[in-house]
Write an enzyme that holds these catalytic residues in place. Sequence first.
Site: not given
Length: 333
Positions: A223, A65, A200-201, A309
């Site tokens: 990922d 992604h 995707e998130e 993140h």
Amino acid sequence: MLNLMKTLVAVRGISGREKAISDKLLTIVAPITDKCYNDAMGNLIAVKYGTAPEADRKKIMLCAHMDEIGFLVTYIEDSGFIRVNPIGGINWVAAAYAEVTFASGLKGILVPETGTAPADLKADKCYIDIGAKDKKEAERKVQIGDYCALSGSITRLCGRRIAGRPLDDRIGCAVLVKIAEKLKETPVADDVYFVFSVQEEVGVRGAKTATFGITPDIGIAYDVTGTGDSAGAKPMACSVSGGAAIKLKDSSVICDFELTQEFAAVAKENDIKHQFEILAAGGTDTSAMQMSGAGVKAAALSIPTRYIHSGVEMLDLNDAEACVELTVAWLKK
């Protein structure tokens, strides 16, 4: 790999606003693949056709992604402070007091309201300060609905380890680019679809539609994944510098057993450093591919990453390159 990553993290691509990073990736992959296009969702799809007779070729979908987490402007106060809602899973403690960048290039800082305890940090307790004197000045720079994200960066650490953002999932995109480069030099029998997916998130949305359109025989996602090797981490048999992580399971998918066994066998045969990943919480595009249409044999190769993140996501480029080597060896076999 490092220079490619520096290029990719410098471009913003918040979920739903991925055009800039899509355009950048297009300039990179178009010369090394046979066909490139964007589908209706905005996924960038590049195809490298195989050498086998057309009737005998399988369709292999490799997916990473290109979107990142960020913020959406919802309100501008009389003071000029800007209120935002999250796009994706924001760690507000990690985001506090960090620089943000808007699509226009405008800079600001995301700060919590005075006196807010770390445990209470969330969207309604944070705002963005762009330095505007009042609402009128702020509105000349920012509009309701504008997107922004923590500013992108990379810092080199010891060995081949790097930290910064958004390594999730620009490192997966970089892996796909490096695989495409190798297939340009040495083509394989099957058709390979390189999918740089959107959104995707916010719910693995792009991968679902891309898989439906391609109808691949096999889908592999790339990922980041969590690790068990940081201080205070929950026990997990996955570590930075441990090699390519062959996913067995996460909270959204149980990977195809035969595919995971194939990857493990190829890694051993070619002396490629690898490990196994079982992620207790979280998911990737793997689940969207697996459940699309009538179903797809799906697996994933992950890059172990600490502090996901945050503004200082950390990984080892050797692990990413192990994913490249393992994929190419598997495709050839």
